[in-house]
Design an enzyme around this catalytic site. Structure first.
Site, PDB file in Angstrom:
ATOM      1  N   HIS A   5      69.148  82.058 -69.195  1.00 51.53           N
ATOM      2  CA  HIS A   5      68.943  80.704 -69.716  1.00 51.53           C
ATOM      3  C   HIS A   5      67.825  79.930 -69.034  1.00 51.53           C
ATOM      4  O   HIS A   5      67.533  78.806 -69.415  1.00 51.53           O
ATOM      5  CB  HIS A   5      70.248  79.900 -69.595  1.00 51.53           C
ATOM      6  CG  HIS A   5      71.425  80.639 -70.110  1.00 51.53           C
ATOM      7  ND1 HIS A   5      72.264  81.360 -69.291  1.00 51.53           N
ATOM      8  CD2 HIS A   5      71.869  80.820 -71.374  1.00 51.53           C
ATOM      9  CE1 HIS A   5      73.195  81.943 -70.026  1.00 51.53           C
ATOM     10  NE2 HIS A   5      72.985  81.649 -71.288  1.00 51.53           N
ATOM     11  N   GLY A  21      72.139  64.842 -68.677  1.00 52.11           N
ATOM     12  CA  GLY A  21      72.581  65.677 -69.782  1.00 52.11           C
ATOM     13  C   GLY A  21      71.468  65.932 -70.789  1.00 52.11           C
ATOM     14  O   GLY A  21      71.290  67.051 -71.273  1.00 52.11           O
ATOM     15  N   ARG A  25      65.704  62.848 -71.445  1.00 54.81           N
ATOM     16  CA  ARG A  25      65.862  61.974 -70.283  1.00 54.81           C
ATOM     17  C   ARG A  25      65.264  62.654 -69.038  1.00 54.81           C
ATOM     18  O   ARG A  25      64.660  62.010 -68.187  1.00 54.81           O
ATOM     19  CB  ARG A  25      67.336  61.632 -70.059  1.00 54.81           C
ATOM     20  CG  ARG A  25      67.544  60.568 -69.018  1.00 54.81           C
ATOM     21  CD  ARG A  25      68.908  59.922 -69.161  1.00 54.81           C
ATOM     22  NE  ARG A  25      69.005  59.113 -70.351  1.00 54.81           N
ATOM     23  CZ  ARG A  25      68.510  57.887 -70.459  1.00 54.81           C
ATOM     24  NH1 ARG A  25      67.921  57.321 -69.440  1.00 54.81           N
ATOM     25  NH2 ARG A  25      68.627  57.215 -71.576  1.00 54.81           N
ATOM     26  N   ARG A  44      65.723  77.073 -74.873  1.00 54.45           N
ATOM     27  CA  ARG A  44      66.668  76.278 -75.672  1.00 54.45           C
ATOM     28  C   ARG A  44      66.401  74.776 -75.606  1.00 54.45           C
ATOM     29  O   ARG A  44      67.323  73.962 -75.765  1.00 54.45           O
ATOM     30  CB  ARG A  44      68.121  76.507 -75.220  1.00 54.45           C
ATOM     31  CG  ARG A  44      68.632  77.855 -75.618  1.00 54.45           C
ATOM     32  CD  ARG A  44      70.011  78.096 -75.068  1.00 54.45           C
ATOM     33  NE  ARG A  44      70.433  79.428 -75.447  1.00 54.45           N
ATOM     34  CZ  ARG A  44      71.378  79.683 -76.347  1.00 54.45           C
ATOM     35  NH1 ARG A  44      72.034  78.698 -76.927  1.00 54.45           N
ATOM     36  NH2 ARG A  44      71.686  80.903 -76.649  1.00 54.45           N
ATOM     37  N   ARG A  88      74.406  65.131 -60.607  1.00 58.12           N
ATOM     38  CA  ARG A  88      74.450  64.811 -62.038  1.00 58.12           C
ATOM     39  C   ARG A  88      74.267  63.311 -62.207  1.00 58.12           C
ATOM     40  O   ARG A  88      74.876  62.520 -61.470  1.00 58.12           O
ATOM     41  CB  ARG A  88      75.793  65.267 -62.626  1.00 58.12           C
ATOM     42  CG  ARG A  88      76.142  64.623 -63.935  1.00 58.12           C
ATOM     43  CD  ARG A  88      77.269  65.294 -64.666  1.00 58.12           C
ATOM     44  NE  ARG A  88      77.979  64.373 -65.534  1.00 58.12           N
ATOM     45  CZ  ARG A  88      77.479  63.826 -66.644  1.00 58.12           C
ATOM     46  NH1 ARG A  88      76.253  64.109 -67.030  1.00 58.12           N
ATOM     47  NH2 ARG A  88      78.193  62.983 -67.374  1.00 58.12           N
ATOM     48  N   ILE A  89      73.427  62.916 -63.149  1.00 54.40           N
ATOM     49  CA  ILE A  89      73.268  61.501 -63.474  1.00 54.40           C
ATOM     50  C   ILE A  89      73.559  61.347 -64.960  1.00 54.40           C
ATOM     51  O   ILE A  89      72.822  61.866 -65.798  1.00 54.40           O
ATOM     52  CB  ILE A  89      71.852  60.982 -63.108  1.00 54.40           C
ATOM     53  CG1 ILE A  89      70.782  62.015 -63.418  1.00 54.40           C
ATOM     54  CG2 ILE A  89      71.782  60.591 -61.643  1.00 54.40           C
ATOM     55  CD1 ILE A  89      69.390  61.579 -63.034  1.00 54.40           C
ATOM     56  N   GLY A  90      74.659  60.689 -65.257  1.00 59.72           N
ATOM     57  CA  GLY A  90      75.077  60.669 -66.658  1.00 59.72           C
ATOM     58  C   GLY A  90      75.689  59.358 -67.084  1.00 59.72           C
ATOM     59  O   GLY A  90      75.608  58.350 -66.382  1.00 59.72           O
ATOM     60  N   SER A  91      76.316  59.394 -68.239  1.00 59.12           N
ATOM     61  CA  SER A  91      76.981  58.205 -68.753  1.00 59.12           C
ATOM     62  C   SER A  91      78.457  58.539 -68.970  1.00 59.12           C
ATOM     63  O   SER A  91      78.860  59.703 -68.919  1.00 59.12           O
ATOM     64  CB  SER A  91      76.338  57.763 -70.063  1.00 59.12           C
ATOM     65  OG  SER A  91      76.514  58.764 -71.036  1.00 59.12           O
ATOM     66  N   GLU A 179      84.049  61.476 -68.962  1.00 61.58           N
ATOM     67  CA  GLU A 179      82.751  62.121 -69.192  1.00 61.58           C
ATOM     68  C   GLU A 179      83.052  63.591 -69.442  1.00 61.58           C
ATOM     69  O   GLU A 179      84.207  63.927 -69.706  1.00 61.58           O
ATOM     70  CB  GLU A 179      81.788  61.864 -68.022  1.00 61.58           C
ATOM     71  CG  GLU A 179      82.300  62.208 -66.651  1.00 61.58           C
ATOM     72  CD  GLU A 179      81.973  63.606 -66.202  1.00 61.58           C
ATOM     73  OE1 GLU A 179      82.927  64.416 -66.147  1.00 61.58           O
ATOM     74  OE2 GLU A 179      80.825  63.913 -65.867  1.00 61.58           O
ATOM     75  N   GLU A 181      81.316  66.641 -67.779  1.00 64.74           N
ATOM     76  CA  GLU A 181      80.604  67.684 -67.018  1.00 64.74           C
ATOM     77  C   GLU A 181      80.996  67.861 -65.551  1.00 64.74           C
ATOM     78  O   GLU A 181      80.745  68.935 -64.982  1.00 64.74           O
ATOM     79  CB  GLU A 181      79.085  67.410 -67.064  1.00 64.74           C
ATOM     80  CG  GLU A 181      78.427  67.615 -68.412  1.00 64.74           C
ATOM     81  CD  GLU A 181      78.566  66.429 -69.349  1.00 64.74           C
ATOM     82  OE1 GLU A 181      78.947  65.332 -68.873  1.00 64.74           O
ATOM     83  OE2 GLU A 181      78.334  66.591 -70.563  1.00 64.74           O
ATOM     84  N   ASP A 204      79.955  52.924 -72.523  1.00 69.46           N
ATOM     85  CA  ASP A 204      80.855  52.386 -73.528  1.00 69.46           C
ATOM     86  C   ASP A 204      82.242  52.253 -72.915  1.00 69.46           C
ATOM     87  O   ASP A 204      82.479  52.747 -71.819  1.00 69.46           O
ATOM     88  CB  ASP A 204      80.885  53.276 -74.781  1.00 69.46           C
ATOM     89  CG  ASP A 204      81.106  54.735 -74.452  1.00 69.46           C
ATOM     90  OD1 ASP A 204      80.114  55.475 -74.356  1.00 69.46           O
ATOM     91  OD2 ASP A 204      82.268  55.126 -74.255  1.00 69.46           O
ATOM     92  N   ARG A 217      71.163  49.994 -71.438  1.00 76.40           N
ATOM     93  CA  ARG A 217      71.453  51.293 -70.835  1.00 76.40           C
ATOM     94  C   ARG A 217      70.293  51.749 -69.965  1.00 76.40           C
ATOM     95  O   ARG A 217      70.480  52.232 -68.861  1.00 76.40           O
ATOM     96  CB  ARG A 217      71.710  52.334 -71.927  1.00 76.40           C
ATOM     97  CG  ARG A 217      73.112  52.270 -72.485  1.00 76.40           C
ATOM     98  CD  ARG A 217      73.506  53.586 -73.121  1.00 76.40           C
ATOM     99  NE  ARG A 217      72.722  53.901 -74.302  1.00 76.40           N
ATOM    100  CZ  ARG A 217      72.982  53.481 -75.528  1.00 76.40           C
ATOM    101  NH1 ARG A 217      74.043  52.724 -75.754  1.00 76.40           N
ATOM    102  NH2 ARG A 217      72.231  53.816 -76.552  1.00 76.40           N
TER     103      ARG A 217
HETATM  104  N1  HPA Z   1      83.458  60.236 -73.575  1.00 79.57           N
HETATM  105  C1  HPA Z   1      82.898  61.303 -73.026  1.00 79.57           C
HETATM  106  N2  HPA Z   1      81.690  61.309 -72.525  1.00 79.57           N
HETATM  107  C2  HPA Z   1      80.988  60.177 -72.582  1.00 79.57           C
HETATM  108  C3  HPA Z   1      81.508  59.024 -73.131  1.00 79.57           C
HETATM  109  C4  HPA Z   1      82.809  59.062 -73.659  1.00 79.57           C
HETATM  110  O1  HPA Z   1      83.337  58.074 -74.171  1.00 79.57           O
HETATM  111  N3  HPA Z   1      80.579  58.062 -73.062  1.00 79.57           N
HETATM  112  C5  HPA Z   1      79.507  58.617 -72.463  1.00 79.57           C
HETATM  113  N4  HPA Z   1      79.750  59.886 -72.156  1.00 79.57           N
END
Ligand code: HPA
Length: 232
Positions: A5, A21, A25, A44, A88-91, A179, A181, A204, A217
């Site tokens: 990969h 992710g 970004r 990919r 990891r830097i995420g939401s 989240e 991951e 959110d 964001r």
């Molecule tokens: N669920 C899972 N992962 C997420 C969410 C969520 O509501 N928001 C941002 N990443």
């Protein structure tokens, strides 16, 4: 040292990897923050860039979504590319009223509904936790920058859409947010004897159903990325 990969040469991947992710970004972070960024993977469309931040070599490598996807990339980076730290830097989606949109979560532990740790054949349940030295540094930086942050447990789910409000029981157990991951990342780090941390911004809320605008964001993501780059 290509893997199934990753097409990068070993010397093109830094010992320290920031892992958003979203591939675009990763591109944006590399272009905005790194000196002399160069594209080191596009298999990919999982884009990865290596450059320097304040003189230190850093790779920004996208993970894709979910434990399965980050599981593959973090495994290969730790095992075949001698990566030491992955941040990891995420939401995430908030599970609590006082964990508000745009707050930062410094992830201490990850619960999961995934079967990821089944592979280790442990006689029990594996608690996936972040590396304390990275976590402590992140807390110091967040304080220094006056950010609103929380430290604690999250749910690292295989699901974005939970049937019949099944996430409620995780809320009862004190998870701050959901989240997809961190569990696989932390488990891979433990298995490889390496370090991992996750920083999340709340994008959110599953409690209030508020959502952030793209512009809002962007701002908190910026603060979070700066913490990650400075502790990397
Ligand atoms: N669920 C899972 N992962 C997420 C969410 C969520 O509501 N928001 C941002 N990443």
């Amino acid at each position: 040292m290509p893997t199934p990969h990753i097409e990068s040469k070993k010397e093109d991947i830094a010992k320290v990897v920031l892992m958003p992710g979203d591939p675009l970004r990763a591109k944006m972070i590399a272009e905005k923050y790194l000196d002399n960024p160069r594209l080191v993977n596009s298999v990919r469309n999982i884009l990865a860039y290596t450059g320097t931040y304040k003189g230190k070599e850093v790779t920004v490598f996208s993970s894709g979504m979910g434990n399965a996807s980050i599981g593959i990339y973090s495994y290969e980076l730790y095992k075949f590319y001698d990566v030491e730290n992955i941040i990891r830097i995420g939401s995430c989606g908030s599970f609590k009223e006082d964990v508000r949109l745009r707050d930062i979560i410094i992830v201490q532990g990850a619960c999961t509904d995934s079967n990821y740790a089944h592979q280790y054949e442990l006689p029990g349940t594996y608690s996936a936790i972040s590396d304390y030295s990275l976590l402590e540094k992140a807390v110091e930086k967040a304080k220094e920058k006056n950010l609103t942050y929380h430290v604690g447990n999250v749910l690292s789910s295989d699901l974005f859409y939970h049937a019949d409000n099944k996430a409620d029981k995780w809320i009862k157990m004190g998870c701050l947010a959901t989240e997809m991951e961190s569990y696989a990342l932390f488990a891979n780090a433990a298995y490889a004897g390496k370090k991992a941390l996750t920083l999340l911004t709340v994008s959110d809320s599953l409690v209030t159903n508020e959502e952030t605008t793209a512009e809002e964001r962007e701002k908190t993501f910026t603060a979070m990325m700066e913490v990650a780059l400075e502790i990397a």
